[in-house]
Scaffold this motif. Structure first.
Motif, PDB file in Angstrom:
ATOM      1  N   ASN A   1      27.819  29.239  40.613  1.00 31.95           N
ATOM      2  CA  ASN A   1      28.109  29.802  39.274  1.00 31.95           C
ATOM      3  C   ASN A   1      29.588  29.202  39.040  1.00 31.95           C
ATOM      4  OD1 ASN A   1      28.923  31.198  37.007  1.00 31.95           O
ATOM      5  ND2 ASN A   1      27.674  32.681  37.732  1.00 31.95           N
ATOM      6  N   GLN A   2      29.528  28.143  38.067  1.00 29.51           N
ATOM      7  CA  GLN A   2      30.905  27.752  37.754  1.00 29.51           C
ATOM      8  C   GLN A   2      31.916  28.796  37.065  1.00 29.51           C
ATOM      9  OE1 GLN A   2      31.682  24.711  38.591  1.00 29.51           O
ATOM     10  NE2 GLN A   2      29.875  24.466  39.715  1.00 29.51           N
ATOM     11  N   GLY A   3      31.341  29.857  36.531  1.00 31.85           N
ATOM     12  CA  GLY A   3      32.087  30.743  35.814  1.00 31.85           C
ATOM     13  C   GLY A   3      33.017  31.346  37.176  1.00 31.85           C
ATOM     14  N   ASP A   4      32.034  31.742  38.036  1.00 29.34           N
ATOM     15  CA  ASP A   4      32.741  32.378  39.403  1.00 29.34           C
ATOM     16  C   ASP A   4      33.910  31.514  40.122  1.00 29.34           C
ATOM     17  OD1 ASP A   4      31.619  34.764  39.549  1.00 29.34           O
ATOM     18  OD2 ASP A   4      30.032  34.252  40.377  1.00 29.34           O
ATOM     19  N   VAL A   5      33.422  30.163  40.150  1.00 26.26           N
ATOM     20  CA  VAL A   5      34.251  28.850  40.585  1.00 26.26           C
ATOM     21  C   VAL A   5      35.763  29.110  39.860  1.00 26.26           C
ATOM     22  CG1 VAL A   5      34.730  26.520  40.958  1.00 26.26           C
ATOM     23  CG2 VAL A   5      32.615  27.607  41.519  1.00 26.26           C
TER      24      VAL A   5
ATOM     25  N   THR B   1      37.249  32.480  40.721  1.00 20.35           N
ATOM     26  CA  THR B   1      37.886  32.302  42.147  1.00 20.35           C
ATOM     27  C   THR B   1      39.292  31.414  42.075  1.00 20.35           C
ATOM     28  OG1 THR B   1      35.796  32.397  42.889  1.00 20.35           O
ATOM     29  CG2 THR B   1      37.528  31.824  44.561  1.00 20.35           C
ATOM     30  N   LYS B   2      39.437  30.215  41.549  1.00 17.37           N
ATOM     31  CA  LYS B   2      40.414  29.464  41.541  1.00 17.37           C
ATOM     32  C   LYS B   2      41.489  30.113  40.731  1.00 17.37           C
ATOM     33  CE  LYS B   2      38.381  24.793  41.197  1.00 17.37           C
ATOM     34  NZ  LYS B   2      38.098  23.675  40.394  1.00 17.37           N
ATOM     35  N   ARG B   3      41.370  30.774  39.601  1.00 11.33           N
ATOM     36  CA  ARG B   3      42.092  31.630  38.919  1.00 11.33           C
ATOM     37  C   ARG B   3      43.067  32.675  39.859  1.00 11.33           C
ATOM     38  NH1 ARG B   3      43.369  32.804  32.816  1.00 11.33           N
ATOM     39  NH2 ARG B   3      44.565  34.622  33.097  1.00 11.33           N
ATOM     40  N   ALA B   4      42.149  33.180  40.325  1.00 11.41           N
ATOM     41  CA  ALA B   4      42.678  34.383  41.257  1.00 11.41           C
ATOM     42  C   ALA B   4      43.371  33.943  42.381  1.00 11.41           C
ATOM     43  CB  ALA B   4      41.374  35.093  41.990  1.00 11.41           C
ATOM     44  N   LEU B   5      42.910  32.781  42.786  1.00 16.99           N
ATOM     45  CA  LEU B   5      43.771  32.324  43.923  1.00 16.99           C
ATOM     46  C   LEU B   5      45.222  31.699  43.629  1.00 16.99           C
ATOM     47  CD1 LEU B   5      40.698  30.359  46.206  1.00 16.99           C
ATOM     48  CD2 LEU B   5      42.185  32.376  47.094  1.00 16.99           C
TER      49      LEU B   5
ATOM     50  N   ASP C   1      34.368  43.695  37.151  1.00 23.04           N
ATOM     51  CA  ASP C   1      35.674  43.848  36.365  1.00 23.04           C
ATOM     52  C   ASP C   1      36.525  42.805  36.933  1.00 23.04           C
ATOM     53  OD1 ASP C   1      37.026  45.568  34.759  1.00 23.04           O
ATOM     54  OD2 ASP C   1      38.439  46.003  36.131  1.00 23.04           O
ATOM     55  N   TRP C   2      37.273  41.884  35.997  1.00 22.53           N
ATOM     56  CA  TRP C   2      37.912  41.050  36.385  1.00 22.53           C
ATOM     57  C   TRP C   2      39.220  41.241  37.104  1.00 22.53           C
ATOM     58  CZ3 TRP C   2      39.543  36.554  37.724  1.00 22.53           C
ATOM     59  CH2 TRP C   2      40.870  36.126  37.590  1.00 22.53           C
ATOM     60  N   PRO C   3      39.979  42.144  36.461  1.00 28.89           N
ATOM     61  CA  PRO C   3      41.266  42.683  37.570  1.00 28.89           C
ATOM     62  C   PRO C   3      40.879  42.888  38.909  1.00 28.89           C
ATOM     63  CG  PRO C   3      41.297  43.917  35.343  1.00 28.89           C
ATOM     64  CD  PRO C   3      39.897  43.182  35.396  1.00 28.89           C
ATOM     65  N   GLN C   4      39.756  43.726  38.949  1.00 26.51           N
ATOM     66  CA  GLN C   4      39.222  43.968  40.593  1.00 26.51           C
ATOM     67  C   GLN C   4      38.926  42.597  41.269  1.00 26.51           C
ATOM     68  OE1 GLN C   4      36.073  47.006  40.842  1.00 26.51           O
ATOM     69  NE2 GLN C   4      37.090  48.264  39.031  1.00 26.51           N
ATOM     70  N   PHE C   5      38.390  41.908  40.504  1.00 22.25           N
ATOM     71  CA  PHE C   5      37.860  40.539  41.058  1.00 22.25           C
ATOM     72  C   PHE C   5      39.045  39.876  41.777  1.00 22.25           C
ATOM     73  CE2 PHE C   5      36.616  36.028  41.367  1.00 22.25           C
ATOM     74  CZ  PHE C   5      35.405  36.207  41.795  1.00 22.25           C
ATOM     75  N   MET C   6      40.161  39.766  41.052  1.00 20.31           N
ATOM     76  CA  MET C   6      41.287  39.123  41.134  1.00 20.31           C
ATOM     77  C   MET C   6      41.783  39.983  42.552  1.00 20.31           C
ATOM     78  SD  MET C   6      43.996  37.842  38.494  1.00 20.31           S
ATOM     79  CE  MET C   6      44.792  39.413  38.287  1.00 20.31           C
ATOM     80  N   ASN C   7      41.905  41.101  42.450  1.00 23.14           N
ATOM     81  CA  ASN C   7      42.471  41.988  43.313  1.00 23.14           C
ATOM     82  C   ASN C   7      41.604  41.651  44.734  1.00 23.14           C
ATOM     83  OD1 ASN C   7      44.003  43.813  44.499  1.00 23.14           O
ATOM     84  ND2 ASN C   7      42.682  45.394  44.267  1.00 23.14           N
ATOM     85  N   VAL C   8      40.348  41.519  44.786  1.00 22.35           N
ATOM     86  CA  VAL C   8      39.594  41.254  45.814  1.00 22.35           C
ATOM     87  C   VAL C   8      39.804  39.888  46.693  1.00 22.35           C
ATOM     88  CG1 VAL C   8      37.254  40.675  46.549  1.00 22.35           C
ATOM     89  CG2 VAL C   8      37.685  42.926  45.480  1.00 22.35           C
ATOM     90  N   ILE C   9      40.040  38.704  45.542  1.00 19.39           N
ATOM     91  CA  ILE C   9      40.299  37.545  46.079  1.00 19.39           C
ATOM     92  C   ILE C   9      41.534  37.465  46.638  1.00 19.39           C
ATOM     93  CG2 ILE C   9      40.591  35.035  45.370  1.00 19.39           C
ATOM     94  CD1 ILE C   9      37.706  36.175  45.285  1.00 19.39           C
TER      95      ILE C   9
ATOM     96  N   MET D   1      29.863  37.888  34.389  1.00 21.64           N
ATOM     97  CA  MET D   1      30.507  36.716  33.488  1.00 21.64           C
ATOM     98  C   MET D   1      31.322  37.226  32.388  1.00 21.64           C
ATOM     99  SD  MET D   1      30.276  34.098  35.323  1.00 21.64           S
ATOM    100  CE  MET D   1      30.453  34.954  36.602  1.00 21.64           C
ATOM    101  N   ILE D   2      30.416  37.877  31.346  1.00 23.56           N
ATOM    102  CA  ILE D   2      30.784  38.664  30.274  1.00 23.56           C
ATOM    103  C   ILE D   2      31.998  39.430  30.420  1.00 23.56           C
ATOM    104  CG2 ILE D   2      30.428  39.960  28.415  1.00 23.56           C
ATOM    105  CD1 ILE D   2      27.218  39.301  28.500  1.00 23.56           C
ATOM    106  N   THR D   3      32.097  40.414  31.478  1.00 24.41           N
ATOM    107  CA  THR D   3      33.065  41.241  31.472  1.00 24.41           C
ATOM    108  C   THR D   3      34.240  40.480  32.199  1.00 24.41           C
ATOM    109  OG1 THR D   3      31.240  42.654  32.501  1.00 24.41           O
ATOM    110  CG2 THR D   3      33.591  43.240  32.619  1.00 24.41           C
ATOM    111  N   SER D   4      34.090  39.720  32.994  1.00 22.58           N
ATOM    112  CA  SER D   4      35.340  39.070  33.471  1.00 22.58           C
ATOM    113  C   SER D   4      36.020  38.231  32.473  1.00 22.58           C
ATOM    114  CB  SER D   4      34.889  37.952  34.837  1.00 22.58           C
ATOM    115  OG  SER D   4      34.267  38.845  35.782  1.00 22.58           O
TER     116      SER D   4
END
Lengths: 149, 1417
Positions: A18-22, A25-29, A123-131, B1207-1210
């Motif tokens: 998933n390019q979105g996740d890539v 991830t990049k952004r979080a790193l 959740d994005w902030p959480q995702f970032m936090n996890v990475i 995706m949408i949320t993030s």
């Protein structure tokens, strides 16, 4: 590859279709503290090809592999199994990063000797936090084996 | 509360007082005066207020007195305007208080309280007093109380008993001084005075005087009774000191009397000093040892009283005793002054003087008697031992000789004799022959060989019937003893009852005197040896006879056998074995007579065997014998009982092959011709005589004897022509007697034959009747020679002896001159004893008529026959049939009477038993419930019983003598006639008819008619037993009706019914089954049931059958067990091969005895049901599939939805992060909504996922500790609990079977809700559990905002919410998940709630899932 020689740079292999996740991830790193080189494989086959290169010294050996489970072509589980059954690669920590919360997935990946299992937060902030925590944990807390050259 | 009964005279004042008392908190009941006593009984009031003047019949004062006498209750009188007299009277009644009206409240209260308290004190005092009294009463010492003047106020029971007074006496007044004699009054006064001063006195001993004036020593002590500081009386205790006194007196007397007492003892009491010198001895010693006191005491030593031989031992014992050894009794030989000795025993103990051993005190016992007793016991034991050995030897020996030897040896050995011999008597006890000798010189043996018992001195020896002893002193005068070399001898006769069997002789070569004990012992030995020998002889005789029989019988073609009394064969001959195909070992002792006949004959065989044992004459009985190989053989059997000592011990029988018997008969006929030839050729004159004595036949020898030609004689001449006139009458008499009773006539006699030529010959005739004819046969021998005559006499005697009957001859005076063995057997007297005695004196004969009447008859006819009663030697009466024949000398003078008697006692008994049995029969006849009529040949009733009178409601007179037909309804008359011939033919018929009552009413009867025949088999009457069958008829009708009903039901039932036998052949079926199977009745009935079933179902029926029959047979009580039915799904096979689904109910039909007789199969067409079931099954499967698919769908969907949502949320968040404030305000708000919406969607999907996982991703059930589950749930909610300060409590929780993580989820959701939906108050949450029938009911109760019950169902539906998201966040999935979890655990969930008060969620978990164990905590 220019950063490769620097000792401060850490090599991370992200296996993610998933390019979105890539991008996430990049952004979080990027917003993290650790200097790194991120290598991305978009499916299992590409991941295995990269690792094959690593074995033959044609690609930098990753210090950490972030692995999604549901991948096109070769499944993430198969990739994991291949890494962990290959003597040259088995010492590389693999963090499974997936949308699944299912217990059977957790169990299965640990049985395949994954080093961590993390559900991607919605959740994005959480995702970032996890990475960032992954970064923090694996590169500052944990003592990893010496990189082979 | 104090309970008061108030009895006031006027209602107004009563009401007023009651009110006031109630205000003071008393429990008051106002009653009328008449009720007071009664209500006091019920209520047990604490106090009673009574109006003094009352309007009732009784006045208050009387009532008060009455109550006082019954209860201990305080009473207060209430008085109004009381006059002096009333008050005085009231006071006299001792109330606790008196109050004058009008009453002051305080006063009233004070009076009540004071009365109550005072009463309490009084009651206590009374109680303590009572207790003291009670204790005092039970003491064994005398306790009394007096007032200060000595008047007795109380004496306890012991005192009354001791002094002989009653309580009434005390009440009437007695004083202390009455209890002592006048001269002791002062002592009593002083004692009381001392008690008053010192409060108690010393013990004083005075004589006590009883009421009857007798005295006894008393020890008395008095103490002062003080009440409220004032002495009010004396309490005394008195002890009866009689026993102490007598003990003291006895002590004083004792010393004085010791000597006198010891003198009176039957033993010697002595004291000796340390050297053995006698220092004291009692009087008994002087008698025993013959010394005087002066000679003995202080002079002689103890040892001088003991024989010299024992003295050394005595000194040794003395020293040991002195050393303190406990030796006990020692036996010595005592020595008298006159030097005579006797056995003594000494026992002694040490006497201590000043602490040191000073000597011995002992007793000497004369043990002469003791020794003698011991000796006798020993002798007796010895005798018993010997007898025992002899009896044992006797039972072990198999023959007389070996026993005789053993018995002689044993006697010799055990009694220490040197020589012995045993003789056994011959049959007539004339001689005894030596059987064994030991220790006797050979030279003397010849003299011992044979002893003539009838000669002196042996005859005397036998007559006295006791042992004969020759001791050493006499021996020299007995030459034969000396000849044997013996110095002493004992000859012991051996007897079996009174019959001499032989003699045992023992002797010694030294002089020996036979002691009394030895004599007795030898006599006892004689009896035992005699008995044993007699037994062995009998055995030998029996064996010999058996051997003989065997030898003879083995040669016989007939089957000869013997059995014991049970019918078991004890002997069979060779023919028997051969005929029946067995080996001897298989037969004797193994088979019974019933084993060798065919089973059909067994009953008859038993009956017949029973008759044989009872000695009933049966003659030949025909049976079919059963051979070993199973083949059969027609036989005829005849048997007789075997007697032993008068008891039947078995039977002896003979059986002949019927064919063989026929052949024997044939042979007999042949042999007749043969005998005819013998008859002709015999050397004896033979004649066969007709009844009238005409000679029917004669042989050639007869021609020779008489000189007549046969042809001149046969059929022409009477035999009397050959008899000399002087003998003619005698011969005629004999002949007549023989015809009347063959046994009574002499069979052999002599007469003088008259020849043709007129010469005479002395001849001897043997005459006998030819069995079964009136003819007799006579053989005539010329007995001129004396020898021939003597032979005949011997033969006659032997024959008489052999006769079973008692035969005796009497001389004209009645003295017995001859007495045969039969008479010995019958009367118990031996020939020896009887002969020479007067018959009447010996037998106490009772004649049926006087002797005076009898004698002329005897003289006239020479014969008398009749029944006599005689008494045997044992005193038993026997009835005999007697026949007397008068014998005369040549001159017609009576010379002797021949009396022949046979025992008919048993027959007499049988006759009386018969009479008794007839009487019984008569009673049975009279008391039988069935009516009985006896009908003569003329068809008229000759007798009837009571029952028939009842049945016909006629009197006896209306029945007896009337035609039988009158008793029956006319329509049956013809039938009765018709049946008559059948009755004659069969002897018995069973018929149904109606009796006609006198009233014309008819009674259904069953008539059982039998013929009565006389002994000759002639029909003399018939007996009809008529049984009332009205009830049975009714029952039969009812049965028929019920059967008809059943039949209709059977036919019209919609279910198919088949009845099949146990072999599964169909015996019946109904219409419905024809329809179901599409077959005709003929195609079903008689065919196997399984033809109706498709092949795969046939075994099903077989299994059901096995089960059912098994179940019925397994019942312990037939027909009472539960009816078993097998229900099974099956199919019926139609004729065209199509199948019909049925439900089959298979059960058994049982017969009356509860045994399965038939099967009942009920087949119900279940085609439709089956179809529906099929449809149901398939739609159920569809539903399950669709559910599963749905769950899978929900799971997959929610999982896959996560991905794009993330995706949408993030990215919206990144946009928010990167561009917030960079776009316009609207954009910021839109982004915020988008973020919010995405998050909510995420929650929704997560919950939906959780919900779908309950069904699809559950764990298997395991035991789960509910309290752990609750803790886990609470831990998950820790933050919420802390924030809300919620208090969670729970009951003691169980362990259940379940999915632990789901149960955690369940509790977590319910607890979470309880916290979330809280009110302003602190959340109080309680988890409870209760036991229901099949479930555990858990409850989660909160005090939150509650739910309107109209939403009670809705809240469990997924996504259903009752509140705005802003007030209470959530997706509405929580309770849906809870419901799903509960349902997965097979439970139910519901809610009870009230808005603003709180909710309780209940859910059940099945009890089956409960694991029963207590939690560790």
């Amino acid at each position: 590859m220019s950063k490769r020689d620097s000792v401060n740079y850490i090599e991370i292999l992200l296996v993610e279709d998933n390019q979105g996740d890539v991008l996430l991830t990049k952004r979080a790193l990027k917003s993290g503290k650790v200097l790194h080189n991120l290598h991305v494989a978009n499916d299992g086959e590409a991941a295995l090809a990269y690792l094959h290169d690593v074995e033959y010294g044609q690609a930098p050996r990753p210090d950490l592999i972030l692995l999604d489970l549901n991948l096109p072509k070769v499944d993430g589980r198969e990739v994991l199994q291949k890494i962990k059954s290959n003597e040259a690669l088995t010492s590389i920590p693999v963090v499974v990063l997936t949308t699944s919360k299912a217990d059977e997935d957790v169990l299965k990946t640990y049985e395949l000797h994954a080093n961590s299992f993390i559900t991607k937060p919605v959740d994005w902030p959480q995702f970032m936090n996890v990475i960032q925590q992954i970064e923090e944990y694996w590169f500052t807390v944990v003592k990893l084996p010496k990189r082979e050259h | 509360m104090i309970r008061i009964i108030l009895a006031a005279d006027d209602p107004t004042s009563a009401q007023d007082i009651q009110n006031r008392l109630q205000r003071m908190s008393y429990d008051v009941l106002t009653v009328s005066i008449d009720e007071v006593t009664e209500r006091a009984d019920e209520l047990h009031p604490d106090i009673i207020l009574l109006d003094v003047r009352l309007n009732g019949e009784k006045d208050g004062i009387e009532v008060a007195q009455q109550i006082k006498s019954r209860y201990d209750i305080p009473i207060i009188f209430l008085a109004a305007n009381a006059d002096e007299a009333t008050v005085r009277r009231a006071i006299a009644a001792e109330p606790d208080s008196i109050l004058i009206k009008p009453l002051d409240a305080l006063e009233l209260r004070a009076a009540i309280e004071i009365a109550m308290r005072r009463h309490g004190i009084k009651a206590n005092a009374h109680e303590s007093d009572r207790r003291i009294r009670e204790i005092t009463e039970s003491l064994s010492e005398v306790i009394f109380e007096t007032d200060m003047t000595g008047n007795i106020t109380f004496v306890n029971r012991a005192g009354l008993n001791e002094f002989g007074y009653t309580r009434e006496h005390v009440e009437a007044g007695i004083t202390l001084y009455d209890l002592v004699p006048p001269d002791k009054h002062n002592e009593i006064r002083e004692s009381i005075a001392q008690a008053v001063i010192d409060e108690s006195s010393q013990w004083v001993e005075v004589p006590g005087v009883r009421r009857d004036g007798s005295t006894f020593p008393v020890s008395v002590r008095a103490s002062l009774i003080v009440r409220e500081g004032v002495p009010v009386g004396i309490r005394g205790i008195a002890l009866n000191v009689t026993e102490r006194k007598s003990a003291e007196a006895a002590l004083i007397m004792s010393e004085r009397h010791t000597r006198e007492i010891t003198d009176a003892l039957p033993i010697v009491v002595y004291e000796a000093d340390a050297t053995g010198r006698i220092i004291f001895v009692n009087g008994t010693a002087f008698d025993l040892f013959g010394y005087t006191r002066e000679e003995l005491q202080e002079r002689m030593s103890l040892f001088q009283l003991i024989a010299p031989a024992d003295r050394k031992r005595a000194r040794r014992v003395f020293r040991r005793r002195m050393a303190g050894e406990d030796i006990g009794r020692v036996e010595y030989t005592g020595l008298r002054k006159d030097k005579k000795t006797f056995p003594i025993a000494i026992r002694a103990v040490i006497i201590r003087r000043d602490g040191a051993v000073g000597g011995l005190r002992g007793v000497i016992l004369d043990t002469t008697e003791l020794k003698r007793a011991e000796e006798q016991t020993r002798e007796h034991a010895h005798t018993m031992e010997i007898l025992n050995l002899i009896v044992t030897e006797g039972s072990r020996s198999t023959d007389v000789q070996s026993f005789a030897e053993a018995a002689t040896n044993l006697t010799l050995e055990l009694m220490h004799f040197d020589a012995g011999a045993i003789h056994l008597a011959d049959d007539d006890a004339r001689y005894a022959h030596l059987r064994y000798a030991i220790g006797i010189p050979d030279t003397a043996l010849e003299a011992l060989e044979s002893i003539p018992l009838t000669e002196a001195p042996y005859a005397r020896f036998l007559a006295e019937a006791k042992p004969f002893f020759v001791d050493g002193h006499e021996a020299s005068c007995m030459p034969h003893v000396a000849k044997l070399g013996l110095k002493s001898l004992a000859a012991v006769p051996l007897y079996r009852r009174d019959k001499i069997v032989g003699a045992l002789t023992v002797g010694s070569f030294s002089r020996h005197t036979f002691s009394q004990a030895e004599q007795e012992r030898l006599a006892a030995i004689g009896n035992e040896v005699g008995a044993a020998i007699a037994n062995l002889q009998a055995d030998e005789a029996l064996k010999e006879s058996a051997r003989r029989i065997r030898g003879i019988t083995d040669a016989l073609p007939e089957l000869v056998y013997e059995t014991d009394a049970t019918g078991t064969f004890t002997f069979v001959n060779a023919s028997c074995l051969k005929m029946l195909g067995y080996a001897k070992e298989e037969f004797e002792g193994k088979l019974t007579v019933f084993d060798v006949i065919i089973p059909q004959d067994t009953d008859r065989g038993r009956e017949s065997f029973g008759h044989r044992i009872d000695s009933t004459e049966l003659g030949w009985v025909e049976f079919t014998a059963l051979r070993k190989d199973g083949s059969t053989l027609p036989i005829s059997v005849s048997a007789r009982p075997i007697y032993h000592d008068g008891v039947v011990i078995g039977t002896r029988g003979i059986a002949a092959d019927n064919t063989l018997r026929k052949r024997s008969e044939e042979r007999l006929r042949e042999s007749e011709a043969y005998y005819r030839a013998i008859f002709e050729s015999t050397a004896t004159g033979m004649a066969i005589l007709e009844e009238d004595m005409t000679v029917a036949m004669g042989n050639s020898k007869l021609e020779q004897l008489t000189g007549f030609r046969k042809n001149d004689v046969e059929g022409l001449k009477p035999f009397t022509e050959f008899v000399a006139p002087e003998d003619l009458e005698r011969i005629t008499t004999y002949h007549r007697a023989r015809r009347r009773d063959a046994a009574s006539a002499p069979k052999e006699y002599e007469f003088r034959l008259l020849r043709k030529d007129g010469t005479r010959r002395e001849v001897f005739v043997t005459a006998a009747l030819i069995p079964g004819t009136k003819r007799s046969v006579a053989s005539i021998v010329d007995v001129s020679a004396l020898k021939t005559a003597q032979e005949a006499v011997r033969k006659q005697a032997a024959m008489l002896d052999a006769a079973h009957d008692a035969v005796m001859t009497l001389d004209p005076e009645g003295t017995i001159t001859y007495w045969n063995r039969g008479a010995e057997r019958l009367y118990g007297w031996t020939t020896h004893e009887a002969e020479g005695q007067n018959a009447n004196a010996l037998l106490y004969t009772r004649f049926p008529e006087s002797r005076e009447a009898l004698w002329p008859k005897l003289i006239e006819s020479g014969l008398w026959e009749g029944e006599l009663i005689n008494v045997t030697r044992d005193g038993v009466e026997v009835t005999v049939a007697s026949s007397w024949t008068l014998m005369t000398d040549g001159k017609d003078n009576a010379s002797a009477i021949l009396e022949i008697s046979s025992d008919i006692t048993e027959r007499k008994k049988a006759e009386s038993a018969l009479a008794e049995s007839e009487a019984k029969l008569h009673i049975t006849f009279a008391t039988m419930a069935d009516g009985i009529v006896i009908v003569g040949l003329d068809y008229k009733v000759t007798d009837c019983n009571e029952a028939i009178l009842r049945l016909t409601q006629r009197s006896r007179e209306e029945i007896i003598g009337k035609p039988l037909l009158d008793l029956f309804a006319p329509e049956f008359h013809l039938q009765i006639f018709e049946k008559h011939s059948e009755l004659l033919e069969k002897g018995n018929i069973l018929n149904v008819a109606k009796l006609l009552r006198k009233s014309g009413e008819r009674v259904d009867v069953e008539a059982n008619v039998s013929l009565i025949r006389d002994a000759a088999g002639q029909y003399t009457a018939s007996v009809a037993v008529l049984r009332d069958v009205t009830e049975r008829k009714k029952a039969e009708l009812a049965l028929a009706e019920s059967e008809a009903k059943l039949r209709i039901t059977f036919a019209t039932m919609a279910d198919g019914i088949v009845i099949a036998g146990l072999d599964e052949t169909v015996t019946d079926c109904n219409e419905a089954i024809l329809r179901l199977t599409q077959r005709s009745r003929e195609e079903i009935i008689g065919k196997p049931f399984e033809d109706l079933l498709p092949p795969e179902f046939r075994s099903l029926i077989l299994d059901a059958r096995k089960f059912l029959v098994g179940a019925v047979l397994a019942r312990t009580e037939p027909s009472r067990g539960k009816k078993e039915t097998v229900r099974t799904d099956s199919q019926l096979l139609q004729k065209n091969g199509e199948r019909v689904d049925i439900e089959a109910n298979i059960s058994t039909i049982e017969d009356a005895s509860g045994q399965p007789a038939e099967f009942l199969i009920v087949a119900r067409d279940v085609t439709e049901r089956k179809q529906m079931e099929y449809q149901l099954d398939s739609s159920l499967a569809d539903l399950q599939r669709s559910n599963a698919e749905l769950e899978q769908f929900a799971y997959v969907t929610s999982h896959d939805l996560q991905e794009p949502l993330r995706m949408i949320t993030s990215y919206i968040q990144i946009i928010e992060e990167d561009y917030k404030g960079k776009l316009d305000a609207d954009a910021d708000q839109y982004i915020a909504f988008a973020v919010e919406g995405a998050k909510r969607m995420h929650t929704l999907i997560n919950d939906l996922l959780a919900y779908s996982r309950v069904g699809t991703r559950g764990e298997p059930f395991m035991p789960v500790i509910v309290s752990n589950v609750l803790s886990a749930a609470a831990a998950n909610l820790e933050v919420a609990i802390e924030e809300s300060h919620a208090v969670v409590t729970h009951d003691r929780l169980r362990t259940v079977l379940g999915d632990e993580s789901q149960l955690i989820q369940l509790f977590q959701n319910l607890l979470g809700n309880a916290i979330k939906f809280r009110s302003d108050a602190t959340p109080m949450i309680h988890i409870g559990v209760e036991e229901a029938k099949d479930d555990w009911v858990f409850s989660v109760r909160d005090n939150g905002i509650g739910i309107d019950m109209k939403y009670a169902e809705r809240i469990f539906v997924v996504f259903q919410r009752l509140h705005a998201r802003e007030d209470y966040p959530g997706t509405g999935v929580g309770l849906a998940v809870v419901k799903k979890i509960v349902e997965r655990h097979r439970g139910r969930i519901w809610v009870e709630s009230e808005p603003a008060k709180g909710s309780t969620f209940f859910f059940t978990l099945p009890k089956g899932g409960i694991v029963e164990y207590e939690q560790a905590r």
